[in-house]
Design an enzyme around this catalytic site. Structure first.
Site, mmCIF file in Angstrom:
data_model
loop_
_atom_site.group_PDB
_atom_site.id
_atom_site.type_symbol
_atom_site.label_atom_id
_atom_site.label_comp_id
_atom_site.label_asym_id
_atom_site.label_seq_id
_atom_site.Cartn_x
_atom_site.Cartn_y
_atom_site.Cartn_z
ATOM 1 N N LYS A 112 0.824 -1.218 0.000
ATOM 2 C CA LYS A 112 0.000 0.000 0.000
ATOM 3 C C LYS A 112 0.860 1.271 0.000
ATOM 4 O O LYS A 112 0.429 2.316 -0.459
ATOM 5 C CB LYS A 112 -0.957 -0.019 1.179
ATOM 6 C CG LYS A 112 -1.992 -1.125 1.006
ATOM 7 C CD LYS A 112 -3.091 -1.095 2.026
ATOM 8 C CE LYS A 112 -4.157 -2.135 1.697
ATOM 9 N NZ LYS A 112 -3.677 -3.527 1.835
HETATM 10 C C1 LIG Z 1 -4.321 -4.617 1.245
HETATM 11 C C2 LIG Z 1 -3.551 -5.871 1.102
HETATM 12 C C3 LIG Z 1 -3.911 -6.884 0.176
HETATM 13 C C4 LIG Z 1 -5.162 -6.787 -0.679
HETATM 14 O O1 LIG Z 1 -5.059 -5.816 -1.696
HETATM 15 P P1 LIG Z 1 -6.351 -5.305 -2.464
HETATM 16 O O2 LIG Z 1 -5.901 -4.178 -3.294
HETATM 17 O O3 LIG Z 1 -7.324 -4.889 -1.385
HETATM 18 O O4 LIG Z 1 -6.882 -6.453 -3.264
HETATM 19 C C5 LIG Z 1 -3.098 -7.996 0.067
HETATM 20 N N1 LIG Z 1 -2.000 -8.145 0.838
HETATM 21 C C6 LIG Z 1 -1.637 -7.208 1.737
HETATM 22 C C7 LIG Z 1 -0.422 -7.448 2.568
HETATM 23 C C8 LIG Z 1 -2.375 -6.048 1.900
HETATM 24 O O5 LIG Z 1 -2.004 -5.126 2.810
#
Ligand SMILES: *Cc1c(COP(=O)(O)O)cnc(C)c1O
Length: 467
Positions: A112
């Protein structure tokens, strides 16, 4: 570039308004009115660019008219300049034609950061130009709060308050949030559960007078700018592996569908993407959908991969809009069915079109641990429980094909040490730039589960400079 809502009933907006609005006024999500497409020559010309340079090349068309190229260049250089790996998003080879792209070298060790580091700076830039300030209020069960805090810290036009349930997040998760001592950041430990925290945030947003007074805002995963910034690493992987001349597939551990949708956007923009493979845990609403064409909500079960413990995938609406030929009324009708009945049936043509690109595989906790063990044994690599679901799904989806397959690693193993230790017997350590996390000073305020108290708190915080 203008943006339209997936429900077709909100006005088209420019990039800066889409950034600040997040959700469209008709409840829909924003998408560009038309997709910029890179020619084969354009993509070849991306070879050899640094990550930050590539980010400018890929995102330039989306911000045209709102940011100059010089402004975008500065923001990308700042956003990606401080990542802990010089390649920002390095590729590692796992086997013949099999790769993993490590998206955990940002400040909070999860993918993120790749979007939020830029989005925080975009917020600040656009707000300053408009002479405005916002207060971001959000709730976290532990994983996402720190990425939002790191994105907003020290941004003059943004204050941020993040709530977490007291005593219910891990010490690493808490410290990643509470050791950020910037004057525009506050952490609140609420006496209650994550749901209580979310209800408090909702109560603040639902109080229209308070919302306007504080100029409340959010940086949640449906914000178009987050998707936009995520498109960059698909191009980075693609170009490194021979695009536009060589096709490839991606495998993505998926929750809200934001990450994998960015891969679909890259395909629309000319990257030769064959398949997008979705890995899910026991909360497999998407995998069931791609198997049967029906989106049906179920209760959420806690798993070893908590960032994928979702009931619905909010960004899926963007794919729906495209598969339905841009018919916002049809999207609105299906979303209404879903809200009323907890289920929606995709028209056959749209589902078939989606199935040409997407496929899903599910892994319960036992399969996740087994995959971590097996990867460690065969390659020596340790991955976190989210990332390994991507790799395991890639292996299933790869069997019948010979093109390159890139699995996206979404978190550093040290973020989920218990699961990693359980699978491999080895407890992963924090990377060097975070090794002193347990010695750093914390700041947090504890509060009862009370919306009026929280409003007083946010108001006092937002006004501190005028006091
Ligand atoms: C947020 C997250 C996901 C999922 O990603 P999306 O964009 O919501 O599909 C997967 N793995 C981790 C470690 C995350 O923080």
């Amino acid at each position: 570039m203008k943006y339209v809502s997936t429900r077709g009933a909100a006005p088209a907006l420019d990039f800066d308004d889409v950034l600040l609005a997040g959700l469209a006024r008709d409840g829909g999500l924003y998408l560009p009115e038309s997709w910029p497409v890179f020619s084969a020559a354009d993509i070849r010309a991306m070879r050899g660019l640094s990550y930050a340079e590539l980010a400018v090349r890929v995102m330039r068309p989306f911000v045209e008219g709102c940011l100059t190229e010089a402004e975008l260049t500065r923001l990308c250089a700042e956003s990606y300049g401080a990542f802990a790996h010089p390649a920002v998003a390095p590729l590692k080879q796992l086997g013949h034609n099999q790769w993993v792209m490590e998206l955990f070298h940002g400040p909070t060790l999860a993918f993120k950061d790749y979007a939020l580091q830029l989005v925080g700076r975009l917020f600040d830039h656009v707000l300053k130009k408009k002479g405005q300030k916002v207060t971001i209020v959000g709730a976290t069960s532990g994983d996402t709060g720190s990425a939002a805090i790191e994105a907003c810290r020290d941004r003059a036009a943004v204050d941020i308050v993040i709530l977490h349930p007291h005593g219910r997040v891990s010490e690493v998760q808490r410290r990643q949030m509470t050791t950020v001592l910037s004057s525009n950041v506050r952490n609140v430990a609420v006496d209650g559960t994550f749901d209580d925290c979310q209800d408090l945030v909702k109560a603040l947003f639902n109080d229209a007078a308070f919302r306007d007074e504080m100029n409340l805002s959010a940086v949640n995963s449906i914000n178009w700018a987050r998707v936009m910034a995520q498109i960059v690493y698909y191009f980075a992987a693609g170009v490194a592996l021979g695009a536009p001349d060589v096709p490839m597939s991606f495998s993505v551990p998926t929750g809200n569908f934001g990450n994998v949708f960015a891969g679909y956007a890259a395909k629309l923009m000319g990257l030769p993407v064959e398949k997008l493979i979705i890995g899910s845990n026991t909360n497999d609403i998407l995998t069931r959908f791609f198997e049967g064409g029906v989106m049906k909500a179920d209760g959420v079960v806690p798993t070893l991969s908590p960032s994928m413990d979702i009931q619905v995938s909010s960004n899926f609406e963007r794919l729906m809009f495209l598969a339905l030929g841009g018919d916002g009324a049809a999207v609105a009708k299906l979303m209404d069915d879903f809200r009323k009945n907890g289920a929606m049936v995709m028209p056959q043509g749209a589902w078939t079109a989606m199935r040409e690109v997407f496929e899903g595989y599910r892994f319960d906790d036992e399969a996740t641990l087994a995959a971590m063990r097996s990867l460690k044994r065969s390659t020596g690599e340790t991955l976190d429980p989210h990332s390994v679901i991507g790799v395991a799904a890639a292996l299933k989806g790869h069997a019948a094909r010979d093109c390159s397959m890139v699995a996206l690693a979404t978190a550093h193993p040290a973020k989920f040490p218990d699961a990693v230790e359980k699978a491999t017997g080895i407890r992963p350590g924090l990377p060097p730039h975070m090794a002193d996390l347990f010695e750093r000073t914390e700041r947090l305020d504890r509060m009862g589960n009370d919306a009026d108290l929280l409003k007083q708190y946010v108001r006092a915080f937002a006004r501190r400079e005028n006091a």
